[in-house]
Design an enzyme around this catalytic site. Structure first.
Site, PDB file in Angstrom:
ATOM      1  N   GLY A  54       0.822  -1.198   0.000  1.00 34.57           N
ATOM      2  CA  GLY A  54       0.000   0.000   0.000  1.00 34.57           C
ATOM      3  C   GLY A  54       0.855   1.246   0.000  1.00 34.57           C
ATOM      4  N   CYS A  81       5.403  -6.092   1.704  1.00 36.68           N
ATOM      5  CA  CYS A  81       5.783  -4.685   1.701  1.00 36.68           C
ATOM      6  C   CYS A  81       5.114  -3.936   2.856  1.00 36.68           C
ATOM      7  CB  CYS A  81       5.456  -4.056   0.343  1.00 36.68           C
ATOM      8  SG  CYS A  81       6.328  -2.509   0.047  1.00 36.68           S
ATOM      9  N   TYR A  82       4.097  -3.125   2.602  1.00 34.93           N
ATOM     10  CA  TYR A  82       3.383  -2.437   3.679  1.00 34.93           C
ATOM     11  C   TYR A  82       2.848  -3.444   4.689  1.00 34.93           C
ATOM     12  CZ  TYR A  82      -0.151   0.525   5.968  1.00 34.93           C
ATOM     13  OH  TYR A  82      -0.908   1.204   6.892  1.00 34.93           O
ATOM     14  N   HIS A 168       7.940  -7.459  -3.631  1.00 35.18           N
ATOM     15  CA  HIS A 168       6.662  -7.908  -4.203  1.00 35.18           C
ATOM     16  C   HIS A 168       6.855  -9.192  -5.013  1.00 35.18           C
ATOM     17  CE1 HIS A 168       4.125  -4.367  -3.282  1.00 35.18           C
ATOM     18  NE2 HIS A 168       5.274  -3.707  -3.334  1.00 35.18           N
ATOM     19  N   GLU A 170       4.597 -11.008  -6.250  1.00 35.32           N
ATOM     20  CA  GLU A 170       3.497 -11.203  -7.202  1.00 35.32           C
ATOM     21  C   GLU A 170       3.771 -10.621  -8.583  1.00 35.32           C
ATOM     22  OE1 GLU A 170       2.526  -7.323  -5.049  1.00 35.32           O
ATOM     23  OE2 GLU A 170       3.487  -9.236  -4.597  1.00 35.32           O
ATOM     24  N   SER A 222     -22.713  -5.992 -25.890  1.00 33.53           N
ATOM     25  CA  SER A 222     -21.978  -5.382 -26.992  1.00 33.53           C
ATOM     26  C   SER A 222     -21.557  -6.421 -28.014  1.00 33.53           C
ATOM     27  CB  SER A 222     -20.739  -4.675 -26.445  1.00 33.53           C
ATOM     28  OG  SER A 222     -19.819  -5.625 -25.948  1.00 33.53           O
ATOM     29  N   GLY A 224     -19.011  -8.276 -27.266  1.00 35.10           N
ATOM     30  CA  GLY A 224     -17.642  -8.537 -26.853  1.00 35.10           C
ATOM     31  C   GLY A 224     -17.573  -9.640 -25.821  1.00 35.10           C
ATOM     32  N   ASP A 226     -16.475  -9.647 -22.663  1.00 37.22           N
ATOM     33  CA  ASP A 226     -16.863  -9.320 -21.297  1.00 37.22           C
ATOM     34  C   ASP A 226     -18.377  -9.354 -21.102  1.00 37.22           C
ATOM     35  OD1 ASP A 226     -14.168  -8.883 -21.173  1.00 37.22           O
ATOM     36  OD2 ASP A 226     -14.317  -6.698 -21.203  1.00 37.22           O
ATOM     37  N   SER A 227     -19.103  -8.635 -21.954  1.00 39.41           N
ATOM     38  CA  SER A 227     -20.554  -8.599 -21.786  1.00 39.41           C
ATOM     39  C   SER A 227     -21.186  -9.948 -22.106  1.00 39.41           C
ATOM     40  CB  SER A 227     -21.172  -7.502 -22.661  1.00 39.41           C
ATOM     41  OG  SER A 227     -20.985  -7.761 -24.034  1.00 39.41           O
ATOM     42  N   SER A 228     -20.579 -10.699 -23.035  1.00 35.61           N
ATOM     43  CA  SER A 228     -21.105 -12.022 -23.386  1.00 35.61           C
ATOM     44  C   SER A 228     -20.996 -12.986 -22.214  1.00 35.61           C
ATOM     45  CB  SER A 228     -20.354 -12.597 -24.595  1.00 35.61           C
ATOM     46  OG  SER A 228     -20.476 -11.761 -25.714  1.00 35.61           O
ATOM     47  N   LYS A 368      -8.619 -10.686 -18.072  1.00 29.99           N
ATOM     48  CA  LYS A 368      -9.220 -11.093 -19.337  1.00 29.99           C
ATOM     49  C   LYS A 368      -9.084 -12.590 -19.594  1.00 29.99           C
ATOM     50  CE  LYS A 368     -11.314  -9.332 -22.977  1.00 29.99           C
ATOM     51  NZ  LYS A 368     -12.333  -8.271 -22.931  1.00 29.99           N
TER      52      LYS A 368
END
Length: 512
Positions: A54, A81-82, A168, A170, A222, A224, A226-228, A368
């Site tokens: 953070g 880290c933080y 980090h 990750e 749309s 696309g 994501d919406s599908s 994605k």
């Protein structure tokens, strides 16, 4: 969900990357606000806790703190880290501001491996980003690795199973960081690593049902990915409570509306309504050149169209969107200033504060590639799941500056040729995204014996894993030559094609 690793979010730009890496180890991760109660964590049956990094300093009195009882839950804790500085500060150690801020690559020297660093070499390249450091460890802790500027780069209290690291693991810049995370998950937390996307479907469906109840949901389709996927997931959860609306905003690719109507009415077998609003959007966008203003206008009109559709449909309570993590991280400064605002996205930045509908965003914590895997799990076609990303504002952010109907017509034709050639040569499946950008710049050219003064099309083809970073794709010259030749010869109004060879960062994938 039988095994959950809790990631407590202290405002790090990498919080969701941590969650992603955990899932890559086939363990389910769930992000919680930093102040989540131990009662909630206990109720969810978390098997381990990771404290994210953070931008704050633990030395400030109002810096974010976790419920101190998390250290008494009896489950392993890892501070990054933080998160390490919190462990040092809250458990009786001492933290001070570093005289030399450690940022970027560093060399980790391992003195004692233990369970956390098992199987790793004695030296590793890691990625640091911090301004404070632990100078005195709490009772029971020992330092097991160091970097150039910190003798306590990795610490452990093996008895209480509390661990911390200053770097980090990750991020991709940290060598073998995924192995460190896997060690924490399997060797320390005892996770089996058998979580699958089918498990996520089950969890997400249950979460949608709990959030929606018996209410109705409206979703903008749309066509696309994501919406599908969002539509398929929500439909699986609540069935007929979902109504899908396709908004033709006049900023679509060639044949897009017809394709969406055909695919979704046949494939989804759900109620699909089409709102033909192109002229309305273009009227609002007339004379507007600023990218942020364009996005905001498109977002506002999108919601207005939906509000109007709601009045036609009847009582609707939720607006569903296919918002993904890259949309969120580029649009929202979390916890103060972990990541500067880059640009707003249609899904997250263009919505007015007093929107009449509640938001339902079932994909908000997914990248994605995870969304594509989810789509396959839901039984969507390969063509649909592997479509390239398309921005919410559509061609509105691919026509640079003012949007005109004549510009859109040129861009649609050029973009259709690019995609056709990418698919014909097999490169469409090999890259993350391919699209054309219309530049409102006229250049001199010669066609036949005549001098021309026409527009420029930029071709953008990128390779990426999650849209957080990207590099330009090295498409063979003969394919680029064909694309350029076809666009110039077949699209009236274009006499020059240029190739965008910028990486992200420092550039973004879209031009606006």
């Amino acid at each position: 969900m039988s095994q959950i690793i809790a990631v407590l979010d202290f405002g790090s730009q990498y919080t969701q990357v941590i969650a992603r890496r955990i899932r890559e180890c086939n363990v389910y991760s769930k992000i919680y606000p930093f102040g989540v109660s131990t009662a909630e964590l206990k109720k969810d049956g978390v098997q381990g806790i990771i404290l994210s990094g953070g931008p704050s300093s633990v030395l400030l009195p109002k810096s974010p703190r976790p419920d101190p009882k998390i250290f008494e839950l009896g489950v392993p804790v890892l501070g990054i880290c933080y998160g390490l500085q919190l462990i040092g500060h809250l458990l009786g150690g001492k933290v001070e501001k570093s005289r030399q801020r450690e940022f970027g690559k560093g060399t980790l020297k391992i003195r004692k491996k233990g369970k956390l660093l098992a199987g790793l070499p004695a030296s590793l390249q890691v990625w640091n980003s911090h301004g404070d450091r632990v100078i005195e460890l709490p009772k029971g802790f020992e330092a097991i690795a160091s970097t150039e500027n910190s003798d306590v780069a990795v610490v452990q209290d093996a008895k209480r199973q509390i661990y911390g690291m200053q770097f980090h693991p990750e991020v991709v810049h940290s060598e073998r960081g995924i192995e460190i995370i896997r060690n924490f998950l399997t060797r320390i937390c005892g996770c089996k690593g058998d979580w699958q996307m089918s498990d996520y479907v089950e969890t997400a469906v249950q979460a949608i049902r709990e959030q929606v109840g018996d209410k109705r949901v409206i979703l903008g389709l749309s066509g696309g990915v994501d919406s599908s996927v969002a539509a398929a997931l929500i439909h699986k959860a609540i069935g007929k409570q979902l109504t899908c609306v396709f908004v033709d905003n006049g900023l679509l690719r060639k044949g897009e509306r017809e394709k969406v109507e055909r695919i979704f009415r046949e494939h989804f077998k759900i109620n699909l309504k089409v709102a033909k609003s192109g002229s309305r959007f273009l009227k609002k966008l007339k004379g507007v050149t600023d990218p942020e203003r364009k996005r905001k206008i498109i977002g506002r009109e999108f919601v207005k169209v939906f509000d109007e559709e709601v009045t036609k449909i009847g009582q609707v309570d939720f607006l569903a969107q296919g918002t993904l993590y890259p949309d969120v991280i580029e649009s929202v400064a979390i916890g103060g200033n972990p990541a500067a605002l880059i640009k707003s996205h249609h899904n997250v930045g263009g919505l007015p504060k007093r929107m009449k509908l509640k938001l339902l965003e079932p994909l908000r914590e997914l990248f994605k590639d995870e969304v594509r895997a989810l789509g396959e799990e839901l039984g969507l076609s390969k063509e649909m799941v592997w479509r390239h990303p398309f921005p919410g504002p559509g061609l509105g952010v691919r026509v640079i500056g003012e949007i005109k109907s004549s510009y859109l017509k040129i861009l649609r034709e050029a973009d259709a040729i690019l995609l056709e050639e990418m698919k014909r040569t097999g490169y469409y499946e090999k890259v993350w995204q391919a699209f054309c950008v219309f530049l409102p710049v006229q250049t001199v050219g010669v066609m036949g014996d005549e001098r021309t003064y026409d527009y420029v099309i930029a071709v953008r083809v990128v390779e990426s894993q999650d849209a957080m970073t990207a590099d330009w794709a090295h498409i063979p010259h003969d394919i680029l030559q064909t694309i350029s030749s076809r666009i110039i010869n077949e699209v009236k109004g274009v006499n020059r094609v240029v190739l965008d060879i910028s990486s992200k960062p420092p550039s973004t994938i879209e031009w606006e």
